[in-house]
Motif scaffolding. Structure first.
Motif, mmCIF file in Angstrom:
data_model
loop_
_atom_site.group_PDB
_atom_site.id
_atom_site.type_symbol
_atom_site.label_atom_id
_atom_site.label_comp_id
_atom_site.label_asym_id
_atom_site.label_seq_id
_atom_site.Cartn_x
_atom_site.Cartn_y
_atom_site.Cartn_z
ATOM 1 N N PHE A 1 -37.462 -79.548 70.434
ATOM 2 C CA PHE A 1 -38.246 -78.954 71.515
ATOM 3 C C PHE A 1 -38.008 -79.716 72.812
ATOM 4 O O PHE A 1 -37.789 -79.111 73.866
ATOM 5 N N LEU B 1 -46.963 -71.956 73.459
ATOM 6 C CA LEU B 1 -46.703 -71.583 72.060
ATOM 7 C C LEU B 1 -46.790 -72.795 71.141
ATOM 8 O O LEU B 1 -47.381 -72.706 70.057
ATOM 9 N N ILE B 2 -46.217 -73.933 71.576
ATOM 10 C CA ILE B 2 -46.300 -75.100 70.690
ATOM 11 C C ILE B 2 -47.754 -75.564 70.594
ATOM 12 O O ILE B 2 -48.196 -76.032 69.540
ATOM 13 N N ILE C 1 -40.023 -81.387 67.035
ATOM 14 C CA ILE C 1 -40.474 -81.897 68.331
ATOM 15 C C ILE C 1 -39.300 -82.451 69.131
ATOM 16 O O ILE C 1 -39.202 -82.242 70.344
ATOM 17 N N PHE D 1 -41.023 -75.661 63.469
ATOM 18 C CA PHE D 1 -42.329 -76.297 63.340
ATOM 19 C C PHE D 1 -43.296 -75.396 62.576
ATOM 20 O O PHE D 1 -43.954 -75.822 61.631
ATOM 21 N N MET E 1 -35.329 -74.453 72.393
ATOM 22 C CA MET E 1 -36.763 -74.727 72.442
ATOM 23 C C MET E 1 -37.526 -73.768 71.524
ATOM 24 O O MET E 1 -38.372 -74.188 70.721
ATOM 25 N N CYS F 1 -49.190 -73.471 67.903
ATOM 26 C CA CYS F 1 -48.738 -73.938 66.583
ATOM 27 C C CYS F 1 -49.546 -75.162 66.159
ATOM 28 O O CYS F 1 -49.958 -75.259 64.997
ATOM 29 N N ILE G 1 -39.706 -74.417 67.898
ATOM 30 C CA ILE G 1 -41.081 -74.001 67.603
ATOM 31 C C ILE G 1 -41.134 -73.252 66.273
ATOM 32 O O ILE G 1 -42.051 -73.434 65.475
#
Lengths: 128, 511
Positions: free
Chosen positions: A18, B179-180, A15, A48, A41, B183, A45
């Motif tokens: 990101f 996209l996050i 995070i 993650f 970025m 996820c 992801i």
């Protein structure tokens, strides 16, 4: 609280990365820095996602024939998503870099504000 | 019927295949191939829609060997097939109407590359319409972004290069957030298929688990897709991108590309997260307020524009505001009004952009208001399109825009709280502003000519028949496209019950 961060270390790192990438893509004026921001970025992801699928002491899900214990393997779906995402981000980066080259040829600068400014000036001259 | 099950998958794969083939075709052949693909798919979508209206059940179609919950699925119903048909028809007419501009803006040797972008864009829009899987949606969102950038940049000058760069950057910020969000949803529910996620989310809400991440996820989806569909205040990229591109590209971008993201957003809110969670959700209020601000400030910006295509682009910002106002009401009636506006705005704005291309042709290719004076008399067809477009945008009866205003006002009045007052006031104010700037441009293009020589030109074409003959010999497709747009607009205005019925039936089977 401290314990919370340590157990979710990959997610926390993802995070933070990101945020760095996002603000770079949004705020940097130099186009190359923007593209680097985009890549940070996207990578965040993927970190993650990979962390989501990871199981301690498990191996890659290459399953031999016969009955197996699913706890021995990491979740393969996030890995598949990461692969797809990497393909997407590579192609988008390529488009952005090609566009940057064309912009540099046209305006002789990589600064997006400077490009917009040059266009405004050109616009005013055209109307006059 | 069983053969029609394959139509959704077919309509995603066929444009992709045709796009690859276009790589080795010359300009004319690739145009014909594109038209053939669009016509075939439009017919198939029509048959599919018809079968649903005859009572065939909605279905999910398994892509590949694995079914739910791990496989990949397509879902088709009334709403999806109607949206697909709308995309195909408007795409076809925009390409027809902007054909002459393509030739002059792109250059013959690169036209087939343009059609590759168009075909992949079409494929991605249909995929976003039909898909039942979030990650597939993400992949096609990215294809959509890159190909939309491709059709902007095809007219190679400094303006389109800079505009598509800004478009791409804003779009990528949006897809990063999207996209996050995916996820996080995967982490929360362990699913990627929309119905399974809805089930899991409902269970989470019942048990009261993980409420904070769930709210963050919904916000991420909302902001990510709002960036891509140019909701105010995320619209800064739109006027440049839509006004600098070639006429057909502008029509496709403003009419269709934004709509595919809005449809995806409606799918995510009411099919993925689910109406139980979304009804009365705070993020909808935020979208309502932003939509209302967009309605008003987009119109105010359009009021001060001196460039016809930028004015139309700001008008798009304002019209997108209407759509988000409908979604933000959070009721079924509101979403239905938003979907009516999606269709109506696609048809009307595409027509106006094509007509603006015609007006620019009649004014030495310039698009500032000084040059456009009297251009409606020099190009009567485009002038007629602007009259119809103006009536529709203001919302006069018998035109398509009336239906959106009617459904939206009814939906807003049904909200019975501060949302009703706020949105009704905004609709009235925005309608007045819209009327001001559209009537101003009408009086401009039908006013007196800018220069003496243009005056002479009009006099020599005083007779309508002579004018039409000149046009017919040159550009039949342009005239046909504009007339078809006008026809569709009037048809929606007069037989609105058909469209509203399809949308309502589709929404009722949407969950």
């Amino acid at each position: 609280m401290n314990n919370y961060i340590v157990t979710n270390l990959p997610e926390v790192a993802a995070i933070i990365l990101f945020g760095i990438g996002f603000s770079n893509l949004l705020l940097a004026r130099n186009l190359i820095k923007k593209i680097i921001g985009l890549n940070i970025m996207d990578t965040a992801i993927y970190l993650f996602l990979a962390a989501k699928g990871y199981v301690d002491n498990a191996v890659a899900p290459i399953v031999p024939p016969g009955a197996v214990d699913p706890d021995l393997y990491v979740n393969p779906v996030p890995s598949g998503l990461v692969l797809t995402g990497i393909v997407v981000s590579v192609s988008v980066t390529a488009v952005l870099l090609a566009l940057t080259v064309r912009l540099y040829e046209e305006f002789n600068t990589l600064d997006i504000d400077e490009i917009v400014h040059q266009l405004r000036v050109k616009d005013k001259e055209a109307i006059r | 019927m069983s053969l029609l099950y394959n139509v959704p998958a077919f309509s995603i794969l066929l444009p992709m295949l045709a796009g690859v083939i276009c790589l080795v075709l010359p300009a004319r052949a690739s145009r014909r191939l594109t038209n053939a693909v669009i016509i075939v798919l439009a017919l198939l979508s029509f048959l599919l829609l018809n079968s649903f209206l005859d009572g065939a059940p909605t279905f999910t179609y398994r892509m590949g060997h694995y079914g739910a919950p791990v496989g990949n699925e397509i879902r088709a119903g009334e709403l999806e097939s109607a949206m697909a048909m709308m995309f195909l028809v408007v795409m076809m007419l925009s390409l027809m109407g902007g054909r002459n501009h393509l030739r002059s803006d792109i250059g013959r040797s690169k036209v087939n590359l343009y059609y590759i972008s168009v075909l992949f864009l079409l494929s991605s829009m249909l995929a976003l319409t039909y898909t039942n899987d979030l990650f597939t949606a993400y992949v096609f969102v990215e294809i959509n972004t890159v190909t939309a950038c491709g059709i902007i940049i095809s007219k190679e000058d400094g303006y389109t290069l800079a505009a598509s760069m800004r478009y791409l950057i804003m779009s990528l910020l949006g897809s990063g957030l999207f996209l996050i969000g995916i996820c996080l949803v995967y982490g929360l529910t362990g699913h990627l298929l929309m119905p399974n996620i809805q089930e899991a989310v409902n269970q989470l809400v019942r048990n009261g688990h993980f409420q904070a991440p769930l709210q963050v996820t919904i916000a991420l989806f909302a902001v990510g897709l709002a960036l891509k569909s140019a909701l105010w205040p995320f619209h800064s990229w739109l006027p440049d991108a839509h006004s600098s591109a070639s006429a057909a590209s502008s029509a496709i971008l403003s009419g269709l590309v934004l709509k595919s993201f809005i449809f995806l957003m409606i799918k995510i809110f009411f099919r993925t997260v689910g109406p139980d969670v979304m009804t009365g959700h705070a993020i909808l209020n935020l979208l309502l307020v932003f939509g209302i601000l967009g309605m008003l400030l987009g119109s105010v910006n359009a009021l001060f524009e001196k460039d016809i295509k930028r004015m139309l682009a700001f008008s798009s910002v304002s019209q997108i505001g209407y759509i988000f106002c409908g979604i933000g009401l959070g009721t079924i009636a509101g979403v239905s009004a938003a979907l009516v506006q999606v269709v109506v705005h696609a048809v009307t704005k595409a027509m106006l952009f094509i007509a603006a291309g015609g007006l620019m042709d009649a004014s030495d290719g310039r698009k500032d208001f000084n040059a456009l004076q009297g251009s409606g008399k020099r190009d009567v067809v485009a002038g007629a399109a602007f009259v119809v477009g103006t009536m529709s945008m203001i919302g006069l009866p018998f035109f398509a825009g009336f239906i959106t205003k009617l459904t939206l006002v009814t939906a807003a009045a049904g909200a019975h709280d501060w949302r009703a007052y706020l949105s009704l006031t905004a609709i009235v104010l925005s309608t007045i502003l819209t009327a001001i700037y559209y009537i101003r441009i009408l009086s401009l293009i039908f006013g007196k000519n800018g220069s003496e020589e243009q005056d002479g030109e009009v006099r020599s074409r005083r007779f309508l028949s002579a004018h039409f003959r000149r046009h017919l010999s040159m550009d039949t497709e342009y005239i046909l496209a504009i007339l078809a747009f006008i026809g569709i607009n009037l048809w929606i205005g007069l037989r609105s019950d058909v469209l509203v019925d399809i949308i309502n039936v589709g929404l009722s089977s949407f969950q």
